[in-house]
Structures are given as structure tokens and as C-alpha cells.
Design a protein around this motif. Structure first.
Motif, PDB file in Angstrom:
ATOM      1  N   PHE A 118      -5.704   7.420   9.661  1.00 28.25           N
ATOM      2  CA  PHE A 118      -6.883   7.221  10.514  1.00 28.25           C
ATOM      3  C   PHE A 118      -6.627   5.970  11.356  1.00 28.25           C
ATOM      4  N   PHE A 119      -6.674   6.111  12.671  1.00 28.82           N
ATOM      5  CA  PHE A 119      -6.404   4.952  13.533  1.00 28.82           C
ATOM      6  C   PHE A 119      -7.671   4.168  13.872  1.00 28.82           C
ATOM      7  N   ALA A 120      -7.520   2.845  13.936  1.00 27.59           N
ATOM      8  CA  ALA A 120      -8.551   1.972  14.515  1.00 27.59           C
ATOM      9  C   ALA A 120      -7.801   1.009  15.433  1.00 27.59           C
ATOM     10  N   ASP A 121      -8.429  -0.083  15.838  1.00 18.36           N
ATOM     11  CA  ASP A 121      -7.735  -0.880  16.851  1.00 18.36           C
ATOM     12  C   ASP A 121      -7.502  -2.348  16.514  1.00 18.36           C
ATOM     13  N   ASN A 122      -7.831  -2.782  15.325  1.00 19.21           N
ATOM     14  CA  ASN A 122      -7.422  -4.127  14.886  1.00 19.21           C
ATOM     15  C   ASN A 122      -7.525  -4.181  13.372  1.00 19.21           C
ATOM     16  N   LEU A 298       0.481  -4.751  21.003  1.00 19.24           N
ATOM     17  CA  LEU A 298      -0.854  -4.279  21.373  1.00 19.24           C
ATOM     18  C   LEU A 298      -1.693  -4.098  20.119  1.00 19.24           C
ATOM     19  N   PRO A 299      -3.020  -4.237  20.266  1.00 15.57           N
ATOM     20  CA  PRO A 299      -3.870  -4.039  19.094  1.00 15.57           C
ATOM     21  C   PRO A 299      -3.894  -2.584  18.667  1.00 15.57           C
ATOM     22  N   LEU A 300      -3.619  -2.372  17.402  1.00 15.81           N
ATOM     23  CA  LEU A 300      -3.688  -1.030  16.818  1.00 15.81           C
ATOM     24  C   LEU A 300      -3.739  -1.225  15.312  1.00 15.81           C
ATOM     25  N   SER A 301      -4.485  -0.390  14.621  1.00 18.53           N
ATOM     26  CA  SER A 301      -4.417  -0.423  13.161  1.00 18.53           C
ATOM     27  C   SER A 301      -4.515   0.986  12.634  1.00 18.53           C
ATOM     28  N   ALA A 302      -4.090   1.129  11.380  1.00 17.14           N
ATOM     29  CA  ALA A 302      -4.097   2.446  10.757  1.00 17.14           C
ATOM     30  C   ALA A 302      -4.541   2.300   9.311  1.00 17.14           C
ATOM     31  N   VAL A 303      -5.312   3.280   8.848  1.00 15.74           N
ATOM     32  CA  VAL A 303      -5.636   3.360   7.426  1.00 15.74           C
ATOM     33  C   VAL A 303      -4.997   4.637   6.909  1.00 15.74           C
ATOM     34  N   LEU A 304      -4.064   4.478   5.975  1.00 12.97           N
ATOM     35  CA  LEU A 304      -3.422   5.632   5.357  1.00 12.97           C
ATOM     36  C   LEU A 304      -4.173   5.968   4.083  1.00 12.97           C
ATOM     37  N   THR A 305      -4.414   7.249   3.855  1.00 13.19           N
ATOM     38  CA  THR A 305      -5.107   7.620   2.620  1.00 13.19           C
ATOM     39  C   THR A 305      -4.597   8.964   2.091  1.00 13.19           C
ATOM     40  N   THR A 306      -5.246   9.453   1.039  1.00 12.27           N
ATOM     41  CA  THR A 306      -4.696  10.569   0.262  1.00 12.27           C
ATOM     42  C   THR A 306      -5.380  11.908   0.577  1.00 12.27           C
ATOM     43  N   ASP A 307      -4.764  12.975   0.127  1.00 11.50           N
ATOM     44  CA  ASP A 307      -5.353  14.315   0.245  1.00 11.50           C
ATOM     45  C   ASP A 307      -6.719  14.364  -0.432  1.00 11.50           C
TER      46      ASP A 307
END
Ligand code: PMP
Length: 457
Positions: A118-122, A298-307
Motif C-alpha cells: 500500500f503506497f503513501a507519500d511520507n 522524492l517523497p514516497l512510502s510503502a506499507v507491506l502487509t500479508t494475505d
């Protein structure tokens, strides 16, 4: 004659103009009366060049974001290529190749079990996403009483209100407390406080007993535990043993509580492995990434998660179980392109391996400072090295924060062409991976002289 030319608003040096209209982060603006902001016109490799031509070695990777140098040719080329095709597109209902490829790569690179991105921006936004998702997961599963979070003393997760609430660095948090959700806080495994003769592992295990008790008492009302794996960065680069994470993973499973690994600062090789969690052999339920993700571009963030987490939200629309969180710039194609180029460099240049001798060199150089009369600790975790100085070495008594001795080191370093940014009395090095041995020599020498100057009275 051009009227704008005479407008006093744009007259003077860049620093003067800045001080008329800007408000900088994490800054008492009055401090700039004695030390104006430094105007930078360009960067190259580990160096920044001021508008006056003076150069600064960026020993802190510009707030821990830069990995492969400023104006890196490969990342520049990827950005130019992307900007000529698509700069941005709404990410709800639409998608694009850079986001898809980046998510595929992150799923492949991160510990097993993390299958959704899931992407966010910071960074702070990624933490907000993880805590909301964890709470919402339990609610969708019929466990709406799980609304609380367990945090670690001295942890830091950002400064938006949710992220601030799950952090515990007093400087940032204390004042805003009336605005923050109430959290449970376990003592930190921070090995600075181990007893003489006690190993990092023993101390981290001993500190875990508090966490175990807190989970036993509160699991029924707790959604997740959030930690910075291995290094509490903003809390003064305080470090702990991976055994703590291994025990925490096992306990979270046993008590039915999520584990959120905030790898925003420590991810992408900083601790010597691609992700800090690897050193404990664990997979969290959520992994937050930002900073180095785009190579510092550049500003970018990600949340990795499970099935399992993803599945709890997947249902017919009318059930109203969908995750509710959005930022306009989510999944920005330029940021994704910079991130893809960054990951290509990791893959093609065997970065983690090639950092090993560099980290060893940096650590050995910094450890020479251990004999200094005011240095209480030199600690290292991969490419992060911290030197802590104190008033009284034998009792590890810190200088009063009001003396602002770290700021003396900051000023000294700037005078000598190095950007160090001590956290209180902790001088640390977290350089871009492109630094060479001569640059390491310079940053450590300047830090040593700065500490000498800051502790001589
Ligand atoms: N988590 C950690 C561990 C961090 O170090 C930081 C930033 N220093 C954040 C979250 C917040 O990231 P951002 O500054 O991008 O909001």
C-alpha cells in the motif's frame, strides 16, 4: 523597468530572503539569527555545494534518505525518462507501470509473507496507514475491542498525530500530548543501559520480560506492537540485539497481536542487511518503508502487509469493510521510477556486500574515539555508527540539554565542511553508501575535533 526587479521581497542573499518568508522544520527560527540557513545550489555524490561555493560532506544522508549520492546519474536518467511520459495520475481506479513493478519488487525483496503493498507519500503517513489498518483488521474480524498500541520507550515513528502518539521521544511528544491517543509503553531494549559485563543479547532479553508482561496483561485490547527494528534512530541511534525482535514476533503470534516494523530509517541496507528484520529472521505483519526507498529523491512510502490482513478487508462493497485512507500523491510515478532505479542499483552493484568493508572501516575509525575523556559509547549497527559524549564518563552523566553541546559539534563540522547533525549529545554517521575511505576519515576527524571543542569547558 521591471517592477518586480525592485520588489524588496527578492533582494538580499538567499538566506536573507529565506528568513523573510520561510519556516523550517524542527527549528527554533530565532537560532538563525546567529547561524543562518545554508543555501545549497547543487549536490554530487556525498557532497553538497553552497551558493558561496563552500562544500559539505553529507554525513547524515540529508535526514537519512540519500543512499547513492546526490544527483546520481542513474536515478536522474530514470526520472527524466519517466517525466517525459507520465508525471502523475490518480491512484484510485487507475494504475501505472512504475507502481506495479515497484510493488512486485518490494514484495519479492521484503521478508516472506509480505505480499501486499500500500503506497503513501511520507514516513509518518506510512505509520498512520499501518496503525489504522491494524485496528481496522481487528474490527473487520469482529474484535472491535482491540484499539490500543504497545510502543517502546524512546521510539520514534513520525510527527503526524497518530505517528506521534506511538512514538516516545519526549522532545517531540510532550507538548502535544493532549491531542494524542493513549498508548501502552514498554521499556526500551536499548543496550546503552546494560550493566557492566552484560551482553547486548542478555540485556535485550531481560528487557523483553517487560514486553511479555504487557502483552499478557493487555493483548485483549491491543491491536499491534510497533517498533523500530534494531536501531531507535531519532531517539539517539540507540541499538539493541535482534533476539528482542525474534522474541517479540513469537509473543505477538502467541497473544494474537500484530507486529508493525517501522523500517523507515533502518530499511534499505542501513543496518547491514537489506531490512533489519532479516537479522532476527522474522516477518512482521506490517513493514513501513520510506526515506531510502527513492534513493533520497522524492517523497514516497510503502506499507507491506500479508494475505491475511488483506483478506479481512476484501468483501462486497455494502459490507463497508474497505480500508479508508488516501493521499493525493499516492504511488506517484516519478517517485516510483526513482525507487525502481534505486532497487536496480542494489541488484546490479551488490551494495549490501560492498558496504561491509566500508562499515568495518567506519566503525574502526569511530571506535578510536572510545578513549576520549568524554565519550561514553561508540556503537554500530551496519552503516550506522554513533558516538555519545557525556559530562562524566565514569557515571555516564549526560550534559544538561540546555547547554546544547551537540550544536557546538554541528557548528564546528559546518566550519570544516561536514554536515553532522547530532541528536543532543549523540554524534552519528549515517552516510550515503558512495562515501569512500578518505571521506570517512574526514567525517570522523571533524567529529572528533568537534567533540573535543564541545567538551573542553
Ligand atoms: N519512522 C522513523 C523510524 C523515522 O526515522 C522517521 C523519520 N525520521 C519517520 C518514521 C517519519 O518519516 P517522515 O519524516 O517521512 O514523516
Amino acid at each position: 523597468m521591471n517592477a518586480a526587479h525592485h520588489n524588496p521581497i527578492d533582494s538580499g542573499t538567499l538566506a536573507e530572503r529565506d528568513l523573510r518568508v520561510l519556516w523550517h522544520p524542527c527549528t527554533q527560527m530565532k537560532d538563525h539569527e546567529t547561524l543562518p540557513p545554508i543555501a545549497i545550489k547543487r549536490g554530487a555524490g556525498a557532497w553538497l555545494e553552497g551558493t558561496d561555493g563552500k562544500c559539505y560532506l553529507d554525513a547524515v544522508s540529508s535526514w537519512w534518505v540519500n543512499l547513492f549520492g546526490h544527483a546520481n546519474p542513474r536515478i536522474n536518467a530514470a526520472l527524466c525518462d519517466q517525466v517525459s511520459r507520465l508525471e502523475h495520475v490518480i491512484f484510485a481506479g487507475f494504475t501505472h507501470e512504475p507502481a506495479v513493478r515497484l510493488a512486485e519488487k518490494l514484495v519479492a525483496l521484503t521478508p516472506s509473507g509480505l505480499t501486499r503493498c500500500f503506497f503513501a507519500d511520507n514516513g509518518s503517513a506510512a505509520v498512520e496507514v499501518a496503525i489504522k489498518m491494524s485496528f481496522h483488521y481487528w474490527r473487520n474480524r469482529g474484535r472491535s475491542g482491540k484499539t490500543r498500541f504497545i510502543t517502546l520507550a524512546n521510539g520514534y515513528h513520525g510527527e503526524t498525530l497518530g505517528a506521534l502518539a506511538v512514538g516516545n521521544v519526549e522532545l517531540y511528544k510532550e507538548l502535544y500530548k493532549p491531542l494524542l491517543m493513549d498508548v501502552l509503553t514498554a521499556p526500551s531494549p536499548d543496550c546503552y543501559f546494560r550493566e557492566t559485563g552484560e551482553s547486548w543479547e542478555q540485556y535485550s532479553l531481560r528487557q523483553f520480560e517487560h514486553m511479555e508482561r504487557m502483552l499478557a496483561d493487555h493483548a485483549h485490547e491491543v491491536a499491534a506492537v510497533i517498533v523500530e527494528p534494531l536501531v531507535q534512530c531519532a531517539g539517539g541511534m540507540r541499538m539493541y540485539h535482534p533476539i528482542y525482535l525474534a522474541r517479540l514476533r513469537e509473543a505477538c503470534d502467541r497473544y494474537g497481536v500484530h507486529l508493525i516494523a517501522d523500517e523507515i530509517a533502518v530499511g534499505f541496507g542501513r543496518t547491514g542487511t537489506m531490512f533489519a528484520c532479516e537479522q532476527a529472521g522474522i516477518s512482521p505483519d506490517f513493514m513501513c518503508l520510506s526515506k531510502g526507498l527513492t534513493g533520497g529523491y522524492l517523497p514516497l512510502s510503502a506499507v507491506l502487509t500479508t494475505d491475511d490482513i488483506y483478506a479481512a478487508f476484501y468483501d462486497d462493497y455494502a459490507k463497508l469493510t474497505a480500508f479508508l485512507h488516501s493521499h493525493s500523491y499516492t504511488g506517484n510515478p516519478l517517485a516510483c521510477a526513482a525507487a525502481l532505479a534505486t532497487l536496480d542499483i542494489f541488484a546490479d552493484e551488490d551494495v549490501i556486500e560492498r558496504n561491509r568493508p566500508k562499515a568495518a572501516y567506519l566503525g574502526a575509525k569511530a571506535r578510536e574515539l572510545k578513549t576520549h575523556a568524554h565519550v561514553s559509547d561508540v556503537r554500530q549497527c551496519g552503516m550506522i555508527v554513533a558516538v555519545e559524549f557525556v559530562k562524566d564518563k565514569s557515571r555516564r552523566e549526560p550534559y544538561a540539554w540546555t547547554e546544547r553541546r551537540g550544536r557546538r559539534v554541528y557548528r564546528h563540522a559546518l566550519e570544516h565542511g561536514v554536515l553532522l547533525r547530532p541528536i543532543d549529545n549523540v554524534v552519528y554517521f549515517m552516510p550515503p553508501y558512495v562515501v569512500d575511505e578518505a571521506e570517512i576519515d574526514l567525517m570522523v576527524k571533524v567529529a572528533a575535533d568537534g567533540i573535543e571543542r564541545a567538551t573542553c569547558d
